[in-house]
Design an enzyme around this catalytic site. Structure first.
Site, PDB file in Angstrom:
ATOM      1  N   ASP A 152      17.098   2.124  -8.537  1.00 23.08           N
ATOM      2  CA  ASP A 152      16.124   2.751  -9.427  1.00 23.08           C
ATOM      3  C   ASP A 152      16.388   2.222 -10.829  1.00 23.08           C
ATOM      4  O   ASP A 152      17.244   2.731 -11.556  1.00 23.08           O
ATOM      5  CB  ASP A 152      16.296   4.273  -9.357  1.00 23.08           C
ATOM      6  N   TYR A 194       8.916  20.567 -19.472  1.00 26.47           N
ATOM      7  CA  TYR A 194      10.272  21.052 -19.715  1.00 26.47           C
ATOM      8  C   TYR A 194      10.333  22.090 -20.839  1.00 26.47           C
ATOM      9  O   TYR A 194      11.315  22.161 -21.585  1.00 26.47           O
ATOM     10  CB  TYR A 194      11.224  19.885 -20.043  1.00 26.47           C
ATOM     11  N   TYR A 238      19.203  11.355 -11.166  1.00 30.91           N
ATOM     12  CA  TYR A 238      17.848  11.828 -11.459  1.00 30.91           C
ATOM     13  C   TYR A 238      16.897  10.701 -11.098  1.00 30.91           C
ATOM     14  O   TYR A 238      17.027   9.578 -11.593  1.00 30.91           O
ATOM     15  CB  TYR A 238      17.666  12.201 -12.938  1.00 30.91           C
ATOM     16  N   LYS A 253       8.630   2.412 -16.935  1.00 28.92           N
ATOM     17  CA  LYS A 253       8.965   2.567 -18.349  1.00 28.92           C
ATOM     18  C   LYS A 253       8.749   1.270 -19.133  1.00 28.92           C
ATOM     19  O   LYS A 253       7.652   0.970 -19.557  1.00 28.92           O
ATOM     20  CB  LYS A 253      10.376   3.128 -18.505  1.00 28.92           C
TER      21      LYS A 253
END
Length: 423
Positions: A240, A9, A137, A269
């Site tokens: 998700d 990014y 996202y 995560k």
């Protein structure tokens, strides 16, 4: 000498050399030269146990002396079996089958393939598209990019390359909305399903917290309504929980707020506390049993090399033990109290002309600016105060490690507020 590392990014023409981290402990990390920063984002929301947690480090070392890796293709091992059983125990009832992979994006790719193949095996090959939400996202791999917000998301450059799926409006009713306040959101979802259910395999959503799409916080009633609509239109429901899982919303999983079981759930995560890359895609009997059959098409053709890595499984098991034994949900409640006191209840902050909204859910808080330019330079300024903050667009947020102390949490929120109120 310029580092050959290509950073994510980053605008290559204007990026500055990245600070080099040499170590960390607790909620802080240390840079080359001795500078110590309190991490307000716990390394993209995964380092929930903080840095250098002694039990997690010891678990990796011990496992490394036994078995570092072996493929799951035709083989198995004890850490993978134990972790799968642990995940079945702690996730919503009915998610009894676990497919491992190596990152959240890949875990979502697995979920999408699983949903499409499920309908194929059920004799409904036309149900091969997906339904996502605006502001979503789900990751940066090709399949995931195709189900991220196509207008405001970061992947519009690839529109011509990506498959086309369906999108429903992002829910607008807040977390504490009453059922009647969610009716319009569910009506919009129903409209899309009525028009396109014949080709939709699954509805994908980040339950309660759309993270990278703007820290949008939505209602448990929306999850319940979405579950009912998916059942009505024969569409699988995929949660998700890469960002929301393992306590981030105040419960172990966001689904727990609504007492809803999705057909498929994706975890990553916090699964390993950030110590190694790993992910898990869980499915119900309904999904899993459709793959039991005699044809070659009944095999699920996906197999990441590092799925079920023993080191990752072992550290995930130790992290879960720490989570439960040290009452992390109680710690998250304490962090939530501080976030509410210092940010949500600050009338001056809410009234600031550059602030559009202030939101808190579990161990997550965001100050939404009206324009992204209002946050220009905030990262450098926060660093001067000893805090590592990395905003997303016009959202200045914190998603701290759960071991962050109250004093540290108040330091973080003070810096966030001072950017608007006290510089």
């Amino acid at each position: 000498m310029t580092s050959p590392v290509w950073h994510p990014y980053a605008h290559l023409k204007t990026q500055r050399p990245a600070p080099k981290v040499i170590g960390g402990k607790g909620a802080t990390f240390t840079l080359e030269g001795g500078e110590t920063l309190l991490d307000a984002t716990c390394s993209w929301w995964c380092m929930i146990h903080g840095y250098a947690h002694p039990r997690l480090v010891a678990a990796i070392r011990e496992q490394a002396g036994e078995l570092c890796h072996v493929m799951l293709g035709g083989l198995s091992h004890e850490p993978a079996d134990r972790l799968a059983r642990a995940l079945v125990r702690i996730t919503p009832a009915g998610l009894d089958h676990v497919f491992f992979s190596d990152s959240g994006s890949v875990g979502m790719e697995v979920a999408m393939k699983m949903a499409v193949q499920y309908h194929q095996l059920q004799g409904r090959p036309g149900k091969h598209r997906l339904l996502s939400l605006m502001k979503a996202y789900h990751g940066d791999t090709a399949g995931c990019m195709a189900v991220c917000d196509p207008e405001e998301g970061m992947h519009s450059l690839f529109a011509g390359y990506l498959p086309r799926h369906h999108f429903a409006p992002a829910p607008t009713a807040p977390f504490d909305a009453e059922p009647d306040e969610v009716e319009a959101d569910l009506a919009a979802l129903r409209e899309v399903l009525q028009c396109h259910h014949h080709e939709i395999a699954a509805l994908l959503m980040e339950p309660l917290l759309q993270a990278a799409g703007g820290l949008n916080m939505t209602s448990p009633h929306y999850l319940r309504g979405a579950r009912a609509l998916c059942d009505e239109f024969d569409v699988l429901l995929v949660f998700d929980e890469v960002a929301t899982g393992f306590g981030r919303t105040g419960r172990m999983f966001a689904a727990d707020h609504a007492d809803v079981t999705p057909d498929i759930m994706v975890l990553s995560k916090g699964l390993t506390g950030g110590y190694l890359g790993h992910a898990a895609t869980l499915a119900t009997d309904r999904v899993h049993d459709a793959f039991v059959g005699d044809t070659p098409e009944h095999a699920f053709m996906h197999g990441p090399t590092f799925m079920g890595n023993p080191l990752a499984c072992r550290v995930a098991l130790e992290g879960l033990a720490v989570f439960e034994e040290e009452d992390y949900l109680g710690r998250i409640a304490d962090l939530n109290r501080v976030l509410c006191e210092t940010l949500l209840e600050d009338e001056a902050l809410a009234a600031h002309p550059e602030v559009a909204d202030v939101r808190v859910l579990g161990a997550t808080a965001v100050i939404e600016a009206r324009e992204a330019r209002s946050l220009a330079g905030v990262g450098d300024w926060a660093r001067d105060q000893g805090i590592w903050l990395r905003p997303i667009g016009r959202w200045l947020y914190t998603m701290p490690a759960y071991i962050t102390s109250e004093a540290e949490m108040r330091r973080i929120t003070a810096v966030m507020k001072e950017w608007f109120l006290g510089r």
